[in-house]
Motif scaffolding. Structure first.
Motif, PDB file in Angstrom:
ATOM      1  N   ARG A 154      -3.830  12.945  -4.494  1.00  0.00           N
ATOM      2  CA  ARG A 154      -3.041  11.632  -5.009  1.00  0.00           C
ATOM      3  C   ARG A 154      -2.038  11.261  -3.751  1.00  0.00           C
ATOM      4  O   ARG A 154      -1.471  10.065  -3.971  1.00  0.00           O
ATOM      5  CB  ARG A 154      -2.276  12.038  -6.294  1.00  0.00           C
ATOM      6  CG  ARG A 154      -3.237  12.355  -7.251  1.00  0.00           C
ATOM      7  CD  ARG A 154      -2.455  12.927  -8.510  1.00  0.00           C
ATOM      8  NE  ARG A 154      -1.858  11.573  -9.425  1.00  0.00           N
ATOM      9  CZ  ARG A 154      -1.284  11.786 -10.308  1.00  0.00           C
ATOM     10  NH1 ARG A 154      -0.821  12.934 -10.556  1.00  0.00           N
ATOM     11  NH2 ARG A 154      -0.870  10.782 -10.850  1.00  0.00           N
ATOM     12  N   ASP A 200       0.911  -1.114  -0.113  1.00  0.00           N
ATOM     13  CA  ASP A 200      -0.147  -0.090  -0.049  1.00  0.00           C
ATOM     14  C   ASP A 200       0.682   1.256  -0.120  1.00  0.00           C
ATOM     15  O   ASP A 200       0.362   2.296   0.099  1.00  0.00           O
ATOM     16  CB  ASP A 200      -0.989   0.237   1.164  1.00  0.00           C
ATOM     17  CG  ASP A 200      -0.315  -0.107   2.527  1.00  0.00           C
ATOM     18  OD1 ASP A 200       0.912  -0.838   2.500  1.00  0.00           O
ATOM     19  OD2 ASP A 200      -0.631   0.626   3.528  1.00  0.00           O
ATOM     20  N   CYS A 242       0.856  -2.115  -7.660  1.00  0.00           N
ATOM     21  CA  CYS A 242       0.988  -1.034  -6.687  1.00  0.00           C
ATOM     22  C   CYS A 242       0.519   0.349  -7.204  1.00  0.00           C
ATOM     23  O   CYS A 242       0.441   0.548  -8.388  1.00  0.00           O
ATOM     24  CB  CYS A 242       2.410  -1.285  -6.285  1.00  0.00           C
ATOM     25  SG  CYS A 242       3.010  -2.357  -5.312  1.00  0.00           S
ATOM     26  N   GLN A 243       0.291   1.273  -6.315  1.00  0.00           N
ATOM     27  CA  GLN A 243       0.190   2.587  -6.751  1.00  0.00           C
ATOM     28  C   GLN A 243       1.430   3.394  -6.927  1.00  0.00           C
ATOM     29  O   GLN A 243       2.242   3.291  -6.081  1.00  0.00           O
ATOM     30  CB  GLN A 243      -0.749   3.338  -5.447  1.00  0.00           C
ATOM     31  CG  GLN A 243      -0.995   5.034  -5.864  1.00  0.00           C
ATOM     32  CD  GLN A 243      -1.256   5.768  -4.711  1.00  0.00           C
ATOM     33  OE1 GLN A 243      -1.377   5.236  -3.677  1.00  0.00           O
ATOM     34  NE2 GLN A 243      -1.679   7.031  -4.983  1.00  0.00           N
ATOM     35  N   PRO A 296       2.671   3.935  -1.597  1.00  0.00           N
ATOM     36  CA  PRO A 296       2.691   4.599  -2.972  1.00  0.00           C
ATOM     37  C   PRO A 296       4.115   4.759  -3.636  1.00  0.00           C
ATOM     38  O   PRO A 296       4.874   5.315  -2.794  1.00  0.00           O
ATOM     39  CB  PRO A 296       1.931   5.794  -3.121  1.00  0.00           C
ATOM     40  CG  PRO A 296       1.826   6.346  -1.653  1.00  0.00           C
ATOM     41  CD  PRO A 296       1.863   4.969  -0.814  1.00  0.00           C
ATOM     42  N   ILE A 332       2.868   6.612  -9.029  1.00  0.00           N
ATOM     43  CA  ILE A 332       2.599   7.847  -9.620  1.00  0.00           C
ATOM     44  C   ILE A 332       3.361   8.461 -10.429  1.00  0.00           C
ATOM     45  O   ILE A 332       4.685   8.418 -10.026  1.00  0.00           O
ATOM     46  CB  ILE A 332       2.430   9.024  -8.117  1.00  0.00           C
ATOM     47  CG1 ILE A 332       0.986   8.356  -7.537  1.00  0.00           C
ATOM     48  CG2 ILE A 332       1.938  10.326  -8.978  1.00  0.00           C
ATOM     49  CD1 ILE A 332       1.128   9.232  -6.166  1.00  0.00           C
TER      50      ILE A 332
END
Length: 280
Positions: A247, A144, A196-197, A146, A199
């Motif tokens: 975000r 979890d 996974c997150q 990021p 960005i």
């Protein structure tokens, strides 16, 4: 200090320091830890994955190595070959390094930090480091957390692939951050975005080089523009912008920036890059 492998084997990489940076923390508005991969024996994180790959290949009977990079990956391969007592041929061009081995970086974070970070910042070139960090997050149960993946325009194959939903080949590498210069990111890197997150953030060459110079002033450490891309996210307020956009969580207790390093940089080269980009 060297890390230890199972069975008493000693890897070629060291357990790199994790230090809090007060200047970066002030710039980012949150506690920033630096994972200092620039102090690895070969000057960058590449020795983790390539060292592991070379050792495993030698166990299987390999008696000569060929590396397709004359940069940080080539130095890592040459170092591993020397340690193993095997010959190596280093040729050009620049490849996406192996992810296996890079996961150890996250295991070291797990062992050293009191709590998991709220984000990990890193630079993306071929995608080996990104894939390795994702593998490490899975291993320690931090899926979890990021990842903020930094690139420069002109070396943004990962960003382009995410936007297109498929692998994209850039026509050319025009960024000064040559270590990020993979025209096509590894397929595994794109798969990681589903697990996974991640960005994606792209910075200008000028921002990356300014970050290199500022980091030299702040921490007395000289790194390549590829690393400057990740540092620029902190110096330019990108972290706070991502929070405003929803975000990233607010507040952030701490983040980790992977100072990926790079041995191919000198003060004279930094000055030349500044002149090239009109930063003088």
């Amino acid at each position: 200090m060297a890390a230890r492998l199972g069975g008493g084997e000693k890897p070629f990489h060291v357990v790199s320091p994790i230090l809090e940076s007060l200047p970066l923390s002030r710039a980012a508005g949150t506690k920033v830890y630096m994972k200092l991969e620039n102090v690895q024996p070969t000057g960058s994180f590449k020795i983790r994955g390539i060292g592991h790959l070379c050792r495993e290949a030698a166990k299987k009977g390999c008696r000569r190595f060929v590396c397709s990079s004359g940069g940080n990956a080539g130095l890592a391969a040459a170092y591993a070959a020397k340690k193993l007592g095997l010959p190596i041929t280093v040729v050009v061009p620049s490849t996406s390094g192996p992810a296996t081995g890079h996961a150890s970086l996250v295991l070291e974070l797990k062992d050293s930090l009191e709590t998991k970070p709220d984000a990990i910042l890193l630079a993306v070139g071929g995608g080996g480091l990104l894939a390795g960090v994702v593998a490490g997050l899975h291993q320690v149960g931090w899926q979890d957390v990021p990842i903020i993946a930094a690139e420069t325009w002109g070396a943004h194959s990962f960003h382009a692939a995410l936007a297109a939903g498929r692998l994209v080949t850039l026509p050319d590498i025009t960024s000064v951050a040559k270590c990020l210069g993979a025209k096509t990111v590894a397929a595994r890197a794109l798969e990681c975005a589903q697990e996974c997150q991640i960005i994606s953030q792209v910075v200008e060459d000028t921002e990356a080089v300014r970050a290199v110079e500022q980091f030299l002033d702040d921490e007395r450490l000289l790194v390549q523009p590829a690393c400057g891309a990740a540092l620029a996210l902190l110096y330019t307020g990108r972290l706070q912008r991502l929070q405003r956009e929803g975000r990233l969580r607010t507040p952030l207790a701490s983040v980790v920036v992977v100072v990926c390093g790079g041995s191919c940089i000198q003060v004279a080269q930094l000055q030349a890059l500044k002149s090239q980009l009109g930063l003088e």
